[in-house]
Write a protein that holds these residues in place. Structure first.
Motif, PDB file in Angstrom:
ATOM      1  N   GLY A  69      27.594  37.435  38.848  1.00  0.00           N
ATOM      2  CA  GLY A  69      28.573  36.910  39.792  1.00  0.00           C
ATOM      3  C   GLY A  69      29.437  37.958  40.459  1.00  0.00           C
ATOM      4  O   GLY A  69      30.143  37.658  41.428  1.00  0.00           O
ATOM      5  N   MET A  70      29.415  39.188  39.956  1.00  0.00           N
ATOM      6  CA  MET A  70      30.251  40.249  40.520  1.00  0.00           C
ATOM      7  C   MET A  70      29.514  40.869  41.710  1.00  0.00           C
ATOM      8  O   MET A  70      28.932  41.953  41.620  1.00  0.00           O
ATOM      9  CB  MET A  70      30.579  41.298  39.460  1.00  0.00           C
ATOM     10  CG  MET A  70      31.667  42.280  39.882  1.00  0.00           C
ATOM     11  SD  MET A  70      33.291  41.516  40.082  1.00  0.00           S
ATOM     12  CE  MET A  70      33.832  41.377  38.378  1.00  0.00           C
ATOM     13  N   GLY A  71      29.515  40.147  42.841  1.00  0.00           N
ATOM     14  CA  GLY A  71      28.802  40.590  44.028  1.00  0.00           C
ATOM     15  C   GLY A  71      29.662  41.399  44.971  1.00  0.00           C
ATOM     16  O   GLY A  71      30.847  41.664  44.713  1.00  0.00           O
ATOM     17  N   GLU A  72      29.070  41.750  46.110  1.00  0.00           N
ATOM     18  CA  GLU A  72      29.719  42.676  47.041  1.00  0.00           C
ATOM     19  C   GLU A  72      31.021  42.116  47.598  1.00  0.00           C
ATOM     20  O   GLU A  72      32.008  42.846  47.732  1.00  0.00           O
ATOM     21  CB  GLU A  72      28.771  43.016  48.191  1.00  0.00           C
ATOM     22  CG  GLU A  72      29.347  44.028  49.162  1.00  0.00           C
ATOM     23  CD  GLU A  72      28.335  44.529  50.173  1.00  0.00           C
ATOM     24  OE1 GLU A  72      28.720  45.331  51.034  1.00  0.00           O
ATOM     25  OE2 GLU A  72      27.161  44.103  50.097  1.00  0.00           O
ATOM     26  N   GLU A  73      31.043  40.818  47.929  1.00  0.00           N
ATOM     27  CA  GLU A  73      32.252  40.251  48.517  1.00  0.00           C
ATOM     28  C   GLU A  73      33.424  40.344  47.542  1.00  0.00           C
ATOM     29  O   GLU A  73      34.531  40.776  47.916  1.00  0.00           O
ATOM     30  CB  GLU A  73      32.024  38.796  48.921  1.00  0.00           C
ATOM     31  CG  GLU A  73      33.233  38.179  49.618  1.00  0.00           C
ATOM     32  CD  GLU A  73      33.049  36.710  49.936  1.00  0.00           C
ATOM     33  OE1 GLU A  73      33.791  36.203  50.793  1.00  0.00           O
ATOM     34  OE2 GLU A  73      32.179  36.075  49.311  1.00  0.00           O
ATOM     35  N   ILE A  74      33.200  39.969  46.290  1.00  0.00           N
ATOM     36  CA  ILE A  74      34.283  39.987  45.304  1.00  0.00           C
ATOM     37  C   ILE A  74      34.717  41.424  45.004  1.00  0.00           C
ATOM     38  O   ILE A  74      35.913  41.725  44.953  1.00  0.00           O
ATOM     39  CB  ILE A  74      33.854  39.255  44.020  1.00  0.00           C
ATOM     40  CG1 ILE A  74      33.654  37.764  44.308  1.00  0.00           C
ATOM     41  CG2 ILE A  74      34.873  39.448  42.908  1.00  0.00           C
ATOM     42  CD1 ILE A  74      33.095  36.981  43.143  1.00  0.00           C
ATOM     43  N   VAL A  75      33.742  42.317  44.807  1.00  0.00           N
ATOM     44  CA  VAL A  75      34.081  43.711  44.499  1.00  0.00           C
ATOM     45  C   VAL A  75      34.862  44.337  45.656  1.00  0.00           C
ATOM     46  O   VAL A  75      35.852  45.064  45.444  1.00  0.00           O
ATOM     47  CB  VAL A  75      32.813  44.526  44.182  1.00  0.00           C
ATOM     48  CG1 VAL A  75      33.161  45.999  43.986  1.00  0.00           C
ATOM     49  CG2 VAL A  75      32.128  43.989  42.928  1.00  0.00           C
ATOM     50  N   SER A  76      34.426  44.062  46.883  1.00  0.00           N
ATOM     51  CA  SER A  76      35.142  44.614  48.044  1.00  0.00           C
ATOM     52  C   SER A  76      36.592  44.165  48.059  1.00  0.00           C
ATOM     53  O   SER A  76      37.505  44.966  48.322  1.00  0.00           O
ATOM     54  CB  SER A  76      34.451  44.178  49.339  1.00  0.00           C
ATOM     55  OG  SER A  76      33.153  44.699  49.433  1.00  0.00           O
ATOM     56  N   ARG A  77      36.818  42.879  47.769  1.00  0.00           N
ATOM     57  CA  ARG A  77      38.193  42.373  47.761  1.00  0.00           C
ATOM     58  C   ARG A  77      39.000  42.970  46.610  1.00  0.00           C
ATOM     59  O   ARG A  77      40.203  43.235  46.753  1.00  0.00           O
ATOM     60  CB  ARG A  77      38.195  40.841  47.663  1.00  0.00           C
ATOM     61  CG  ARG A  77      37.497  40.142  48.815  1.00  0.00           C
ATOM     62  CD  ARG A  77      38.046  40.536  50.162  1.00  0.00           C
ATOM     63  NE  ARG A  77      39.468  40.231  50.299  1.00  0.00           N
ATOM     64  CZ  ARG A  77      40.222  40.616  51.322  1.00  0.00           C
ATOM     65  NH1 ARG A  77      39.703  41.368  52.276  1.00  0.00           N
ATOM     66  NH2 ARG A  77      41.494  40.280  51.382  1.00  0.00           N
ATOM     67  N   LEU A  78      38.353  43.192  45.466  1.00  0.00           N
ATOM     68  CA  LEU A  78      39.048  43.818  44.336  1.00  0.00           C
ATOM     69  C   LEU A  78      39.459  45.251  44.679  1.00  0.00           C
ATOM     70  O   LEU A  78      40.567  45.698  44.339  1.00  0.00           O
ATOM     71  CB  LEU A  78      38.151  43.814  43.102  1.00  0.00           C
ATOM     72  CG  LEU A  78      37.960  42.464  42.408  1.00  0.00           C
ATOM     73  CD1 LEU A  78      36.863  42.561  41.357  1.00  0.00           C
ATOM     74  CD2 LEU A  78      39.264  41.980  41.767  1.00  0.00           C
ATOM     75  N   VAL A  79      38.583  45.974  45.383  1.00  0.00           N
ATOM     76  CA  VAL A  79      38.898  47.351  45.775  1.00  0.00           C
ATOM     77  C   VAL A  79      40.009  47.359  46.823  1.00  0.00           C
ATOM     78  O   VAL A  79      40.981  48.113  46.724  1.00  0.00           O
ATOM     79  CB  VAL A  79      37.639  48.058  46.308  1.00  0.00           C
ATOM     80  CG1 VAL A  79      37.989  49.419  46.911  1.00  0.00           C
ATOM     81  CG2 VAL A  79      36.619  48.244  45.181  1.00  0.00           C
ATOM     82  N   GLU A  80      39.881  46.504  47.849  1.00  0.00           N
ATOM     83  CA  GLU A  80      40.854  46.475  48.937  1.00  0.00           C
ATOM     84  C   GLU A  80      42.250  46.070  48.447  1.00  0.00           C
ATOM     85  O   GLU A  80      43.259  46.524  48.981  1.00  0.00           O
ATOM     86  CB  GLU A  80      40.386  45.525  50.031  1.00  0.00           C
ATOM     87  CG  GLU A  80      39.164  46.042  50.794  1.00  0.00           C
ATOM     88  CD  GLU A  80      38.539  44.971  51.676  1.00  0.00           C
ATOM     89  OE1 GLU A  80      39.179  43.920  51.879  1.00  0.00           O
ATOM     90  OE2 GLU A  80      37.405  45.184  52.150  1.00  0.00           O
ATOM     91  N   SER A  81      42.273  45.197  47.437  1.00  0.00           N
ATOM     92  CA  SER A  81      43.568  44.747  46.917  1.00  0.00           C
ATOM     93  C   SER A  81      44.174  45.730  45.925  1.00  0.00           C
ATOM     94  O   SER A  81      45.308  45.533  45.464  1.00  0.00           O
ATOM     95  CB  SER A  81      43.407  43.385  46.233  1.00  0.00           C
ATOM     96  OG  SER A  81      42.595  43.502  45.066  1.00  0.00           O
ATOM     97  N   GLY A  82      43.432  46.792  45.565  1.00  0.00           N
ATOM     98  CA  GLY A  82      43.932  47.788  44.643  1.00  0.00           C
ATOM     99  C   GLY A  82      43.808  47.425  43.176  1.00  0.00           C
ATOM    100  O   GLY A  82      44.288  48.155  42.304  1.00  0.00           O
TER     101      GLY A  82
END
Length: 704
Positions: free
Chosen positions: A466-479
């Protein structure tokens, strides 16, 4: 309303009135779905349904499970229970062109004594397989294909699909063999193209991620826990098979299709009983030409030996029937405008040019981006920004640019070159001598961090489902996350509140939510126990692939031993060598890397190979044997990597290619060209059951 219907509503007996209404609605549904011949308006049909609902509301004791009103429900299931199919639902071997189709027909001809038997040709619907079981003429159970042996119970959802009869029509019951307790019928659930387009328009409007293609939309709709969602997704079916043909008094596939239609099912009208190979080829050519004009997606033609007696004689291989084959369409090609070429930075710093396209629908899904691989490939294909280019999907999956349409080249089309600095962090870009790839050399590059995080969570590494690109990108962008160790400090609340960067129709931001967050936290926890070799692979050390990581883990056993090893010791490991050894040595002496590793250790991630106790060395019963794995090991739930590790622990060598020296090929579901090569070379093929027996007992099969 047709003449004589008034009598339906003037009867004094409510039970009789209800029974008459049900018969009328079932008849109209049969004409609409099974015969594709509606005989009353939608308004008149809705009026009949309204009358029936009113009568049943007044007399709830007369409601039965097969009433047309019972398709719609508010049931919300907690989970999908497993359902064991009456007989295995096999996949099909593929013919990728007419030559391979001819070769299959020639094999059938030889197996049938030199004469090609009649063949039934049907369109291959690009949907989700379904098995419907009828007991005492009533729909008792609906199940997904699953691994072919066991599927998921989706009965409640399938009852909302309007072209699925809740009761078999009386006219068809005479063909059912005496003593048959139930019929398991099989087909495909699909979503019409127009309905798919409307679904995605609504998804985008609501701030949700659109579906990739109609097939995924159908499968996702079928597995909704709230049946009301399935009901609103406009699913349809085409039925075409039966688990046990002996349950019906029919002699072949053509007769079965006629019976299915008579029984009330929706059967695809584009079928043909062919007497010659040329007729089969002609059906396939016409299907390719008509593909885009159809209201639903197809990806090929299924060709079956018609007579059931012939099918039984031809039998099955370990994975597919010998009496059927899927002719797969050539990759669909479209032209579109190449708006720009951008650069994607990978986890090792490699820069990959990406074509930014005017969105175009290819093989059922919208393509807006496609890889161009590297600068040399851009120059070789002479692709320029502003070109009209030809796009296709390799294997109907991965978008690729074939090249420009030179006759349509604009004078403004411009050549493209690799940038001199990284588009993510601005650091210099270098290209080592002898290498194709350009690389960013900054270890602080945020784009590399994203790719490293995705790699760590990928199936071959730590497998955080479930840890796909959309979720990981948001986790990175949010710090919230900057390196892989940060995964292990995420809480459910933190994940649930994650802003997904989209807004709902009411302007509120879309959050990840507790349901997904809970599953992610469980998946992160489960990843801690993955084998040491997969943890090493997940770190993304340059040149250290899965096989190399396994060799390092096997030789050194622990992270501490790896950290203490010198270059010479590393280079002596089988499959490593001086170049990889130098990269490993540098990686293990970089303070930032060691800090991440220590945080992973503190979180409980595996840092050592599982050691056997004294005298428990695994028997090397497979020493000297070479195995090749292909397909998906669905029944056991093992990945191919896990199966390979278990084989290696027993002394086997696991190779990625088939040759005459291969001892066994293990063929799971959807096995590919390796299976075909094994058959052509006479290499023994094991199915998944045989593999499990081998792993459990150590007994090497003598005959396959």
């Amino acid at each position: 309303m047709t003449q004589g219907q008034d009598s339906l509503f003037s009867a004094d007996d409510p039970a009789a009135r209800i029974a008459a209404l049900r018969r009328e609605i079932e008849h109209r549904s049969y004409q609409y779905y099974a015969l594709d011949n509606p005989t009353i308006s939608d308004g008149a049909f809705d009026s009949l349904m309204a009358d029936l609902r009113a009568l049943e509301a007044a007399h709830p004791e007369l409601v039965t499970p097969d009433s047309p009103t019972q398709r719609v429900g508010g049931y919300v299931g907690e989970q999908f229970a497993p359902v064991v199919h009456e007989q295995r639902m096999y996949s099909l071997d593929n013919a990728m062109d007419l030559g391979e189709l001819d070769a299959w027909m020639e094999r059938v001809r030889e197996a049938c004594g030199g004469s090609l038997p009649p063949l039934c040709c049907e369109l291959k619907i690009d949907g989700s397989s379904i098995a419907l079981t009828y007991e005492d003429d009533l729909l008792a159970r609906a199940a997904t294909r699953g691994d072919g042996t066991t599927g998921e119970d989706v009965t409640v959802n399938m009852r909302t699909v309007r072209d699925v009869p809740l009761r078999l029509r009386e006219e068809a019951r005479a063909a059912i063999a005496p003593g048959v307790g139930g019929l398991e019928l099989r087909g495909e659930v699909y979503m019409p193209k127009k309905s798919f387009e409307l679904l995605n328009v609504a998804a985008v409007s609501d701030g949700r991620q659109p579906f990739a293609n109609p097939r995924n939309a159908a499968a996702g709709s079928l597995r909704q826990k709230d049946a009301r969602i399935t009901q609103n997704r406009d699913l349809s079916t085409f039925m075409y098979a039966i688990a046990d043909e002996r349950a019906l008094a029919v002699d072949g596939q053509w007769e079965l299709l006629q019976w299915l239609r008579e029984a009330g099912f929706h059967v695809n009208p584009d079928v043909r009983l062919c007497e010659s190979a040329e007729e089969v080829r002609d059906f396939c050519r016409v299907a390719i030409e008509r593909r885009d004009a159809l209201p639903y997606e197809i990806d090929g033609v299924v060709v079956k030996v018609n007579a059931f007696s012939r099918q039984r004689a031809l039998g099955f291989t370990s994975r597919a029937p010998r009496w059927a084959i899927a002719f797969k369409f050539p990759p669909e090609e479209k032209t579109t405008l190449l708006r720009d070429i951008t650069v994607q930075v990978g986890r090792t710093g490699a820069l990959t040019p990406v074509a930014e396209l005017e969105p175009v629908v290819v093989a059922g899904s919208t393509v807006a981006r496609a890889t161009l691989h590297n600068l040399d490939e851009v120059h070789r294909k002479d692709v320029r920004v502003g070109d009209t280019v030809i796009v296709r999907k390799a294997g109907d999956v991965i978008p690729e640019v074939l090249g420009p349409v030179l006759s349509l080249r604009s004078p403004e089309a411009r050549l493209w070159e690799m940038p001199s600095v990284c588009p993510s962090c601005g650091s210099p870009v270098v290209r080592d001598a002898g290498e194709v790839a350009f690389r960013c050399i900054s270890i602080d590059c945020p784009a590399q961090a994203l790719e490293r995080l995705l790699h760590w969570a990928s199936r071959g590494a730590l497998d955080i489902d479930g840890m796909g690109e959309e979720i990981v990108s948001r986790l990175v962008e949010s710090g919230r996350v900057s390196d892989v160790a940060d995964y292990y400090s995420l809480s459910e609340e933190e994940l649930a509140s994650l802003d997904m960067g989209r807004v709902k129709a009411d302007g509120e931001p879309v959050r990840l939510g507790h349901t997904v967050a809970k599953k992610l936290v469980a998946a992160i926890e489960a990843s801690k126990g993955r084998p040491f070799a997969r943890m090493l692979f997940g770190l993304g050390i340059r040149h250290v692939g899965k096989t190399t990581a396994e060799a390092i883990a096997s030789a050194l056993r622990t992270m501490d031993a790896l950290a203490a090893a010198g270059e010479d010791e590393l280079a002596a490991i089988d499959g490593v060598g001086p170049k990889i050894a130098h990269g490993l040595w540098l990686f293990m002496r970089t303070p930032d890397n060691l800090s991440v590793i220590e945080r992973l250790r503190a979180a409980g991630v595996t840092m050592a190979e599982e050691d056997l106790g004294p005298g428990e060395a695994a028997p090397q019963v497979l020493a000297g044997l070479t195995f090749v794995l292909t397909g998906t090991l669905a029944a056991s739930g093992m990945t191919r990597d896990e199966a390979a590790s278990r084989l290696k622990a027993m002394g086997a060598k696991v190779s990625g290619s088939v040759s005459k020296k291969t001892s066994f090929v293990v063929a799971g579901e959807a096995a590919g060209s390796k299976y075909d090569k094994a058959v052509s070379l006479g290499v023994p093929v094991l199915d998944e059951a045989a593999l499990l027996h081998l792993l459990e007992t150590g007994e090497v099969p003598r005959e396959v």
